[in-house]
Each structure stands twice: as C-alpha cells, then as structure tokens.
Scaffold this motif. Structure first.
Motif, PDB file in Angstrom:
ATOM      1  N   SER A  44       3.812  -2.704  -0.658  1.00  0.00           N
ATOM      2  CA  SER A  44       3.682  -2.755   0.802  1.00  0.00           C
ATOM      3  C   SER A  44       4.855  -3.560   1.354  1.00  0.00           C
ATOM      4  CB  SER A  44       2.349  -3.387   1.214  1.00  0.00           C
ATOM      5  OG  SER A  44       2.265  -4.727   0.749  1.00  0.00           O
ATOM      6  N   SER A  90       2.655   0.435   4.859  1.00  0.00           N
ATOM      7  CA  SER A  90       1.303   0.026   4.514  1.00  0.00           C
ATOM      8  C   SER A  90       1.111   0.151   3.005  1.00  0.00           C
ATOM      9  CB  SER A  90       0.279   0.884   5.256  1.00  0.00           C
ATOM     10  OG  SER A  90       0.442   2.261   4.903  1.00  0.00           O
ATOM     11  N   ARG A  91       0.150  -0.585   2.514  1.00  0.00           N
ATOM     12  CA  ARG A  91      -0.060  -0.614   1.067  1.00  0.00           C
ATOM     13  C   ARG A  91      -0.427   0.776   0.546  1.00  0.00           C
ATOM     14  NH1 ARG A  91      -3.804  -4.617  -2.696  1.00  0.00           N
ATOM     15  NH2 ARG A  91      -4.187  -3.078  -4.349  1.00  0.00           N
TER      16      ARG A  91
END
Length: 782
Positions: free
Chosen positions: A764, A769-770
C-alpha cells in the motif's frame, strides 16, 4: 513343419498331421501373459547336419510374469536348441545367444527370427509397449526405440553362434556387446543392432530370389499408418519420431524424412479398415504362374485380408487384395513351403482356437465346408439336424455334401441340410466334406455330438456383469460348473482365457488357465484412443469326465472416467500422453490409467508469451496424473511472460531438497494443513520467491506479509520484514521509498514447521490502497 504356441509348446506337423506330443514344452520357464510367450522359431540352414533350431521366447527369469515392475519383469531371449530325429528337443541343449531383451509392458515384443542368405540370424524386437526407462511413457510417447544402447525397437543380426558379423553396422569404439544384459552404456551402440527405429516389427520376410540378403519388415503402426520397410544395414526407420512417412500422429506432415531417417517403401492408412500388418512372404519365382513373380504377400490381422504388393511401372509399388474374408484376428504368420511337388503359402490364424492353413495355386479352387448341428447332446435316441448352408465354392458351383456321422455311417446329399438319429450312447465326431462340380474336395470340418451325455453348465460368479475394472488392480475370476452325470465339477475341470479386444481386433491377454479361481492384473489401454474401444472378454470353459465341453463368455469393461484438462486463461495448448490438446479438452480415460500431462511455454492467440505457473493438483509443468475413479478436472494456470515471481518449493524448512520451480502470479496462499505443491510434504517445507517489483507511484510503500510460520522480505536488497519464527497466522510490515516505473529486486523467504500454512504479500502507499501485489507489477528474475 514347426509351429510355436504362445503357451510355450513347440509342435511338429508331419505329412499334414499334428503330432500328439510337443517337441518341447517350456512350462514355467516362459511367461505367456499379454503378448508374451514362445513367439518365433527358425531352422538353421545347416539343419541336416547340426539339427539346430532357434527360438524367441519370454523368459520367466524371476518367477514372476509382472509388468512395469523392473525388478521382477521377465525378459525376451533368443536361444539355440537341438531337435532330434525323434522330433523332440532336450531343454538341456539350450544355448542362450541374446538375453535380457526388455518386455516392460507385456506387449510389442516382436519376436520373429529367420536366417538370411548371408547365413546370419536376423531377429526383430519391438519397443516394449512402454518405455523401459519411463514406464509412464507408452504408445506414441514411448521413445525407447531411439535408444541406441538397448536391444529394443530394432532388427538384430548375429551369427548362428551368437557372434557379431564382421559387416554389422556398429563395430567401432562407440559400440559394445549387449547380448547378456540387453544393453550397454548410454550413448553407445549395441553391436547386435542391424537396423533401428521400429515400433513392433512383428514379422519380416526374406526374398528367396534375391542375389543377396534382401528382406522386408512389417511394422505395426500406432493409430494412423501401417508400414513396410526395406531392410538396410544401419537404417533408422524413425519411430517414435515418425509413423509411416509422416511425423508421429500426423496425416499431413509427411514427405521426405529428416536427415538420418529412412522412410518405408509402402504404407497404408487405418482409414481403410485394415489396422494391423502382420505376416509377410515373397512368392518364390516359378512356384506359381509368372504373373506372381516378384510379388510380396502380406496380411492384415484386423481386416482379414492378404494383399499382394508388386513393383509398379515407373517406380513405387501397387497393392491389391489377394485373399479376402479371412475374418478378424487372422493370418498372423506366413511362409511358403512344400506342397504337391511345388510350394504353397501356409499361414497361421487364431480361428478355430489356432490353425495352420494352406493356399495353393490351382485352376479350380477347392470349396470350403461349414457345418452346424442341433441339438448336440441329449439322451438316445438323439435326433440331430445338420446344416451345411455356410459352405461355399469360390467358383459358385453347386456342391455335393459328403457326411460322416462318426459311428461308421456315411451319406452323400445334394442338399445342405440333413438329419441323423444316434441310437446308442457315446461321443461321436461328425464330419463334413463338400465336393465341387469339378471334383475338388474341401478339407473336413467336424462337430462333436454327445448322445447320452449332457454337457456341463458353467457359470461365472465373479466379476459380475456390472463390475468395472481399474488399471493395475487385481481382477479375480470365480466360476462354477455342474454336470448332469458328474455333479459339481472340480476346479481343474474349469479353464479361463482372457482376450483384450481393441478397435475390432484382439490381443491375447491371459492364456488358458485352469481353476475355479484365477487372478490377473488389469491392463492399461494401449493409448488414449483405445480408451473408447477396448475391453476384456472372459471365457470360461467347463469339461466333464466324458470330454464334453461348454464355454461361456462375459465382457468385462473398464471403469471409464471423463477427465477434463483446462487452461487458465482458456484456449492454451497442453500435452497428454504425447498428444496435443487445447484446453478445455474432455478426454475419456480409465480409472487407474496414468496420464502424462504437460503445460509448455507458448504464445496465446494475441501473440503474447505465456509461461506455466501451476497445475490445480499442485504438480509441475510436466507430471503424471493417475486417473481417479470419478470425473475430474485438472487446470493448468499460465501467466503472461514477464509477470509473477519465480517460486522455488523445497521439501525441507531450510531451502534444501528442492522439488519444484514454477512462476506464481501472486503470493496469497492459505494451504491449511495440506501440501503446497507436488512432491512437497504438508509440514516442514520452505518457499523462496524471487523477482522484481515495479511500483506505480513515486512514494513510500508499505509491504505487509501474512504468514504462518516464518517469513523474511527483502526489497532492493534491504530487509523490510524479519518475522522468522514459528507462530500462528499474523501480519508484519515495513516501509521503503520507491520511484514509479523502476524495477526493484524482491525476495521473500518462507518456511512452515507444522500445523496450518499461510503465506501472503501485499502493499500500500498514499496513492495505492492495500492489495495483494498483482502479477503485472511483478516479474521473474531476468
């Protein structure tokens, strides 16, 4: 005339009569299962002075007639024996000339042997059905005939004493004798080899009118082509690279052979309905009218036809039917021999339980008799109706029927039907001959009549009609028989045979074996094509004390299983048992049958390179699947070349005992308590992923591992995560600043000690975003 039987007996026919006592019975020395047995005989040209004969048989060297078990499998051998004036052979006169010829799968033994005009002994050897060095590679995938250091898939030539002729093609420093072990060091040549590259050269024949040693070799094909080869010193006929004049498995990739290989002189395709070339014989000049001079006669086992092959004007060969209608499983071996001051063609056939037949040239061909009777047993007086309606005259003439009822009474009729009453009890052999309008008389055919004796009634109790066999499993045959006069018959009054039926023809599988309980190991199909058209036929024969027999049959089918080979993404190419398929491909297999699958690197329809990642069963790119009992799907996962990480799986926790290397598109695994990959145990294993990672943004990235047990992560040579200990599932993370578009070295080490196994890698950043790091952001090491 000398005749071999698969069961190991050498029989003598003298003046047209089969002598009652075999010249030799090999007994337990010979294995007779599948296509093994006493397979060939040759007579020394100097027989009148040395009484030498030569036999090719499957030697039971280990007290076992196993298949695909190298430590106990029998092997083929060539031996010299002495046949006395009394038509007997003393087994102690055996001198083994060539030994330990492999017979790994039981079939494709070849086994013909003959003397050439040069005075040397020639022997044909098949490819063993499956590769002796890789027992899962069978049929078209069996490349054993390519091995120069093994006596398999070859024509051999030795002297009558087993020596090497001075002009054999392989006599140099790169050669060695193979006569005692059947092989030498890989890379060398067996000195016994005269020609190579053959699949199952079941029979061959010498030209008796040639100035030198000239012979044709009939080689049985795999699925497409039957071929005839001209015997040449040092020739390589190409199997398993070639079948007929084409690449293996092709009807279009044909023509001139690659350098070093030799094409056959004649081929015919299996689309003709003829599918297995067998015996062959040259017509000696002068024994038949001149139009037959230079003809080569050969037979096809499946379509029951003998063909004539003769030189064509302008080169090549012309094939025409010579004799038709012989029936399936016929004309196995052919040879010319003496008859009526000239010579006739003799051939063997499985018809009638095994027969030797003769074809002689005549202006008026003799008729053929056929007879049936009903009933064939019962209490006297027994009224029997005889029917000879199947008798035929080749010229279509009206037949006269010459009956002999076995009790001294004879009768001549012009009708094909007649009746007769047997007034007293007894066993009677009724015989029929037919005569054509020119006076030619057929051979006799017989039927047994039992007056006052009821034939026994056998029953097969196992396997049932609904049972299905699995490859490699033991099949147990159980049977009983009752008889009105004898009561329940003992086991030694029962006899079993098992025949393998394949695509309209048959292969012997289990020879006649006495007993009320008999076992055998269920076979594999010959190849993938055979899975749809092969089965076993069981035959149980019961014989009572009066010699009356009854036989019953039952077909035993394989457990057929649908196997689907798929690819992800779909539409990519796979290999199975040497055959190319496109996923998803639905195949018919047999339970227990080994499928050798492969997932080669390739390009997709858009021209993009695709690399193998993994099989759904955890196997490597090329591995064997044992067909399960129920339908199953196996999927090969591919990734675009240049994506994913190289994964090395080790069957130890310290990165030793490497078992598998592949491309993993991502790292996101939860193996539970199971194995992570083919050949890896469920515990104490390790994995090392290496490659490069390419970020999308120029910023600080957080790399997060999920593991159970230990894990270490390096990015650009820097240790980001060090969580190398036994623990339950947990996450650990570290950060590093990366620049967009650059590729950074990445290495992830993982080990599992026990319990559940989990390994995952995500990232991330402020703009990302992760997520599990996707395949297109990863690449294998350059």
């Amino acid at each position: 005339m000398l005749v071999t039987t698969q069961e190991g007996q050498l029989r003598v026919v003298r003046n047209g009569v089969l002598l009652g006592t075999p010249a030799l019975s090999l007994g337990g020395r010979v294995c007779t299962n599948s296509e093994r047995g006493l397979l060939g005989v040759a007579v020394d040209p100097a027989f009148a002075s040395n009484r030498s004969i030569f036999l090719y048989y499957t030697f039971n060297a280990h007290g076992s007639c196993s298949t695909k078990t190298p430590s106990t499998d029998p092997h083929n051998r060539v031996s010299r024996f002495v046949l006395t004036d009394a038509n007997s052979v003393d087994p102690s006169t055996e001198r083994v000339l060539i030994d330990e010829i492999p017979s790994p799968a039981g079939n494709h033994n070849a086994g013909d042997l003959r003397f050439g005009r040069d005075g040397h002994l020639y022997v044909t050897v098949g490819d063993g059905g499956c590769d002796y060095a890789d027992l899962g590679s069978c049929a078209g995938a069996n490349d054993a005939a390519r091995d120069t250091h093994v006596l398999i898939g070859k024509v051999l030539r030795v002297t009558r004493d087993g020596g090497i002729p001075a002009d054999n093609p392989h006599r140099g420093s790169d050669s060695a004798r193979c006569s005692t072990r059947g092989r030498t060091t890989p890379g060398r040549h067996c000195q016994e080899t005269f020609a190579s590259g053959l699949r199952n050269p079941f029979r061959f024949a010498f030209d008796p009118d040639a100035a030198g040693t000239r012979f044709f070799v009939n080689d049985v094909g795999q699925n497409l082509w039957e071929e005839i080869n001209l015997g040449r010193s040092g020739a390589d006929y190409g199997w398993n690279l070639r079948e007929g004049r084409c690449a293996n498995g092709s009807t279009s990739d044909c023509g001139s052979p690659p350098a070093g290989l030799t094409n056959p002189i004649h081929v015919y395709g299996r689309d003709t309905g003829c599918r297995s070339i067998t015996g062959g014989a040259f017509v000696p000049d002068g024994v038949w009218p001149s139009e037959f001079d230079d003809d080569y006669l050969f037979a096809d086992y499946v379509c029951g036809t003998i063909f004539s092959l003769r030189p064509a004007a302008g080169g090549g060969w012309t094939r025409t039917p010579f004799v038709t209608g012989l029936g399936a499983s016929s004309a196995v071996h052919m040879a010319f021999g003496p008859y009526g001051g000239t010579q006739a063609l003799y051939y063997t056939t499985y018809a009638g339980g095994g027969e030797v037949r003769r074809i002689a040239h005549t202006r008026n061909r003799p008729p053929a008799a056929a007879v049936s009777a009903s009933p064939r047993s019962g209490a006297p007086p027994l009224d029997v109706e005889f029917d000879a309606g199947g008798s035929r005259d080749p010229e279509g003439g009206r037949l006269t029927y010459l009956w002999s009822f076995g009790d001294g009474v004879t009768r001549q009729t012009t009708s094909a039907q007649t009746s007769y009453t047997y007034g007293i009890a007894g066993s009677f052999t009724a015989a029929l001959r037919v005569r054509d309008p020119r006076g030619a008389v057929s051979d006799a055919v017989t039927v047994q009549i039992e007056a006052g004796n009821t034939p026994p009634s056998p029953a097969i109790t196992s396997p049932s009609r609904s049972d299905r066999f699995r490859v490699g499993r033991t099949v147990t045959l159980r049977g009983t028989a009752t008889d009105a006069e004898d009561g329940r018959l003992a086991g030694d009054r029962l006899s079993w045979t098992v025949t393998l039926h394949h695509a309209g023809h048959t292969h012997p599988f289990v020879p006649a074996t006495a007993g009320d309980v008999v076992t055998f190991t269920a076979p594999a199909p010959e190849d993938l094509a055979a899975t749809k058209n092969s089965f076993l036929r069981l035959r149980l024969t019961a014989t009572d004390s009066a010699g009356s027999s009854t036989a019953i049959v039952r077909d035993l089918l394989p457990r057929r299983v649908d196997v689907t080979l798929a690819t992800q993404p779909p539409g990519l190419r796979l290999a199975v048992n040497g055959t190319a398929v496109t996923g998803p491909a639905r195949l018919v297999s047999w339970a227990g049958y080994r499928l050798n699958v492969g997932a080669p690197a390739q390009t997709d329809a858009a021209g993009r390179g695709m690399a193998f990642s993994r099989w759904s069963d955890g196997g490597p790119a090329t591995h064997a699947i044992t067909t399960p009992a129920a339908a199953a799907t196996y999927t090969a996962v591919f990734v675009r070349v240049g994506t994913g990480l190289r994964a090395e799986y080790f069957d130890s926790r310290d990165f030793t005992a490497s078992a598998l290397t592949r491309i993993d598109p991502t790292v996101g695994f939860d193996w539970g308590t199971g194995s992570p990959a083919w050949g890896i145990g469920a515990d104490t294993f390790s994995v090392r992923w290496t490659g490069r990672v390419r970020p999308r943004y120029s910023e600080t990235y957080r790399f997060t591992t999920t593991s159970d047990d230990g894990v270490r992560l390096w990015v650009n040579g820097r240790l980001i995560v060090g969580d190398y200990s036994d623990h339950a599932r947990r996450e650990r993370s570290g950060t590093i600043t990366l620049r967009a578009g650059l590729r950074y070295d990445l290495r992830l080490d993982y080990y599992e000690n026990g319990g559940r196994a989990v390994a995952g890698l995500a990232w991330s950043s402020p703009s990302q975003s992760r997520q599990t790091i996707p395949a297109h952001r990863l690449s294998p090491p350059p």
